[in-house]
Motif scaffolding. Structure first.
Motif, PDB file in Angstrom:
ATOM      1  N   ILE A 192       4.619 -10.129  -1.736  1.00  0.00           N
ATOM      2  CA  ILE A 192       4.670  -8.874  -2.491  1.00  0.00           C
ATOM      3  C   ILE A 192       6.100  -8.342  -2.426  1.00  0.00           C
ATOM      4  CG2 ILE A 192       3.783  -6.511  -2.693  1.00  0.00           C
ATOM      5  CD1 ILE A 192       1.516  -8.419  -3.024  1.00  0.00           C
ATOM      6  N   LEU A 193       6.752  -8.239  -3.575  1.00  0.00           N
ATOM      7  CA  LEU A 193       8.129  -7.732  -3.605  1.00  0.00           C
ATOM      8  C   LEU A 193       8.156  -6.217  -3.791  1.00  0.00           C
ATOM      9  CD1 LEU A 193       9.854 -10.396  -5.883  1.00  0.00           C
ATOM     10  CD2 LEU A 193       9.689 -10.347  -3.388  1.00  0.00           C
ATOM     11  N   ARG A 194       7.131  -5.697  -4.464  1.00  0.00           N
ATOM     12  CA  ARG A 194       7.030  -4.241  -4.640  1.00  0.00           C
ATOM     13  C   ARG A 194       5.553  -3.885  -4.576  1.00  0.00           C
ATOM     14  NH1 ARG A 194       9.152  -1.687 -10.219  1.00  0.00           N
ATOM     15  NH2 ARG A 194       7.265  -2.667 -11.022  1.00  0.00           N
ATOM     16  N   PRO A 195       5.163  -3.030  -3.619  1.00  0.00           N
ATOM     17  CA  PRO A 195       3.747  -2.661  -3.544  1.00  0.00           C
ATOM     18  C   PRO A 195       3.367  -1.797  -4.746  1.00  0.00           C
ATOM     19  CG  PRO A 195       5.026  -1.380  -1.960  1.00  0.00           C
ATOM     20  CD  PRO A 195       5.982  -2.337  -2.603  1.00  0.00           C
ATOM     21  N   GLY A 196       2.135  -1.923  -5.159  1.00  0.00           N
ATOM     22  CA  GLY A 196       1.631  -1.113  -6.267  1.00  0.00           C
ATOM     23  C   GLY A 196       0.149  -0.909  -6.070  1.00  0.00           C
ATOM     24  N   MET A 197      -0.509  -0.370  -7.054  1.00  0.00           N
ATOM     25  CA  MET A 197      -1.907   0.013  -6.874  1.00  0.00           C
ATOM     26  C   MET A 197      -2.856  -1.187  -6.841  1.00  0.00           C
ATOM     27  SD  MET A 197      -1.596   3.118  -6.115  1.00  0.00           S
ATOM     28  CE  MET A 197      -3.179   3.952  -6.191  1.00  0.00           C
ATOM     29  N   ILE A 198      -2.402  -2.362  -7.268  1.00  0.00           N
ATOM     30  CA  ILE A 198      -3.149  -3.583  -6.927  1.00  0.00           C
ATOM     31  C   ILE A 198      -2.614  -4.002  -5.555  1.00  0.00           C
ATOM     32  CG2 ILE A 198      -3.520  -6.020  -7.474  1.00  0.00           C
ATOM     33  CD1 ILE A 198      -3.442  -5.227 -10.438  1.00  0.00           C
ATOM     34  N   LEU A 199      -3.469  -3.982  -4.551  1.00  0.00           N
ATOM     35  CA  LEU A 199      -3.014  -4.129  -3.164  1.00  0.00           C
ATOM     36  C   LEU A 199      -2.882  -5.590  -2.759  1.00  0.00           C
ATOM     37  CD1 LEU A 199      -5.326  -1.420  -1.530  1.00  0.00           C
ATOM     38  CD2 LEU A 199      -2.991  -1.141  -2.430  1.00  0.00           C
ATOM     39  N   GLY A 200      -2.032  -5.820  -1.761  1.00  0.00           N
ATOM     40  CA  GLY A 200      -1.862  -7.162  -1.220  1.00  0.00           C
ATOM     41  C   GLY A 200      -3.187  -7.800  -0.835  1.00  0.00           C
ATOM     42  N   GLN A 201      -4.071  -7.002  -0.248  1.00  0.00           N
ATOM     43  CA  GLN A 201      -5.354  -7.567   0.199  1.00  0.00           C
ATOM     44  C   GLN A 201      -6.224  -8.009  -0.985  1.00  0.00           C
ATOM     45  OE1 GLN A 201      -5.623  -3.831   2.191  1.00  0.00           O
ATOM     46  NE2 GLN A 201      -7.707  -3.454   1.474  1.00  0.00           N
TER      47      GLN A 201
END
Ligand code: TXA
Ligand code: MG
Length: 338
Positions: A192-201
């Protein structure tokens, strides 16, 4: 007035004009579900040069190519991995950007000279309508000047860059409110280079493998410098007014001190405004991350117009779903105070 609201996609003339403008190398600002984009024909070096100029963005800073359908992935990316198709089938159209190995046709102005390209199919009906009518890729950074807050309404776009684009398509306020999640699939391990509302999990669940998160984490333990930003963060997502993120337990103590120094304060808190601060500009933020993200940039823009010395933002919760919001707040505070 929203001439291109989803229910009004029959307004062909405006859409036709936007397609024509893009085709002749001009810029079109358009809504996406995350933030408004400043669009240029991704296949035109001249249009891209204009984009960088209006955006006042340093060259070598790559832009996201928006496409109308995941069918077009292979036009832009080489050796598209299975993981990309998996994520596309679940999250596209939607607020996810994938970084993949670029194909030979991609211009250096798009990629900043790197060997990867960032791609996204947005889900806002106006964005999709525009992309499908144009039929090719649209390079679009957020429609703000470099270093400013991303715009989430057509009015905000107009105040950032309105006079320098052919058309601003108005699709109403953006539903998500912060920029897309960016996942890099060009290396051995997704990152993940930039977190957003679609989460890493959520991405991990679809890929059934671990996803690395680029370290955008911060600690908010230090009492005198809450949510300290790590060094080297880019100047981004910032209001003009200095901003600081403060744990709830310290907010009022800090306010008393700054108020005594004669500072005019603006506050974003989860709590209602206490009687004591009746004269302070105070926004009560929603307690869930989805609504908070939706309101965030609009709130900061609003507070930025209140001629305050400092914006104080109560720390958001620690849970994973708040990570993208924490990321944006830290960047905004970093710019203002550092
Ligand atoms: O939600 C969004 O992503 C919005 C809307 C308009 O789609 N766009 C957006 O674009 O936020 P921008 O340019 O403000 O941010 C794009 C980010 C930049 O941080 C850039 O460095 C990164 O994407 N990026 C673009 N191409 C890349 C690449 N090939 N490799 C790594 N990062 C890349
Ligand atoms: Mg941006």
């Amino acid at each position: 007035m929203h001439p291109l609201l989803p229910q009004n996609m029959t307004d062909r003339s405006l859409l036709d004009r936007a397609v024509e403008a893009l085709g002749s190398g001009q810029l079109v600002a358009f809504p996406t579900e995350t933030v408004y984009g400043l669009g240029a024909d991704a296949g035109s070096a001249e249009a891209l040069a204009r984009l960088y100029k209006v955006k006042q963005r340093p060259e070598k800073h790559p832009v996201i190519v928006h496409i109308g359908d995941s069918d077009q992935l292979a036009d832009w990316a080489e050796a598209v991995p299975e993981s990309a198709y998996k994520l596309a089938s679940v999250f596209w159209p939607g607020p996810l950007t994938m970084v993949l190995k670029r194909s030979a046709q991609v211009l250096d102005q798009v990629t900043g000279g790197q060997d990867t390209v960032a791609l996204r199919v947005p889900r806002h009906p106006v964005a999709l309508g525009l992309l499908r009518a144009f039929g090719r890729g649209i390079a679009a950074p957020s429609a703000n000047r470099f270093g400013h807050l991303s715009p989430t309404t057509a009015e905000a776009v107009a105040s950032e860059i309105g006079s320098q684009v052919a058309i601003v398509l108005d699709g109403g306020p953006c539903q998500v409110g912060i920029e897309s999640t960016i996942v890099n699939l060009s290396g051995a391990v997704p990152e993940i280079l930039r977190p957003g509302m679609i989460l890493g999990q959520e991405i991990e669940a679809v890929l059934a493998c671990a996803v690395r998160a680029k370290d955008t984490t911060v600690s908010d333990s230090a009492a005198d410098s809450p949510l300290r930003a790590p060094g080297g963060l880019p100047r981004h997502y910032a209001p003009e007014t200095p901003m600081q993120v403060v744990p709830a337990s310290e907010l009022e103590k800090l306010m008393e001190r700054l108020d005594a120094e004669g500072m005019r304060l603006a506050v974003i808190s989860f709590a209602a405004r206490p009687e004591r601060w009746a004269k302070t500009v105070w926004l009560s933020a929603p307690g869930n991350s989805i609504d908070y993200a939706h309101d965030l940039y609009g709130n900061l823009r609003y507070l930025d117009r209140q001629l305050c010395h400092l914006i104080l933002v109560e720390s958001p919760p620690e849970e994973a779903e708040w990570a993208p919001i924490r990321d944006r707040l830290v960047r905004a505070a970093h710019t203002a105070t550092g």
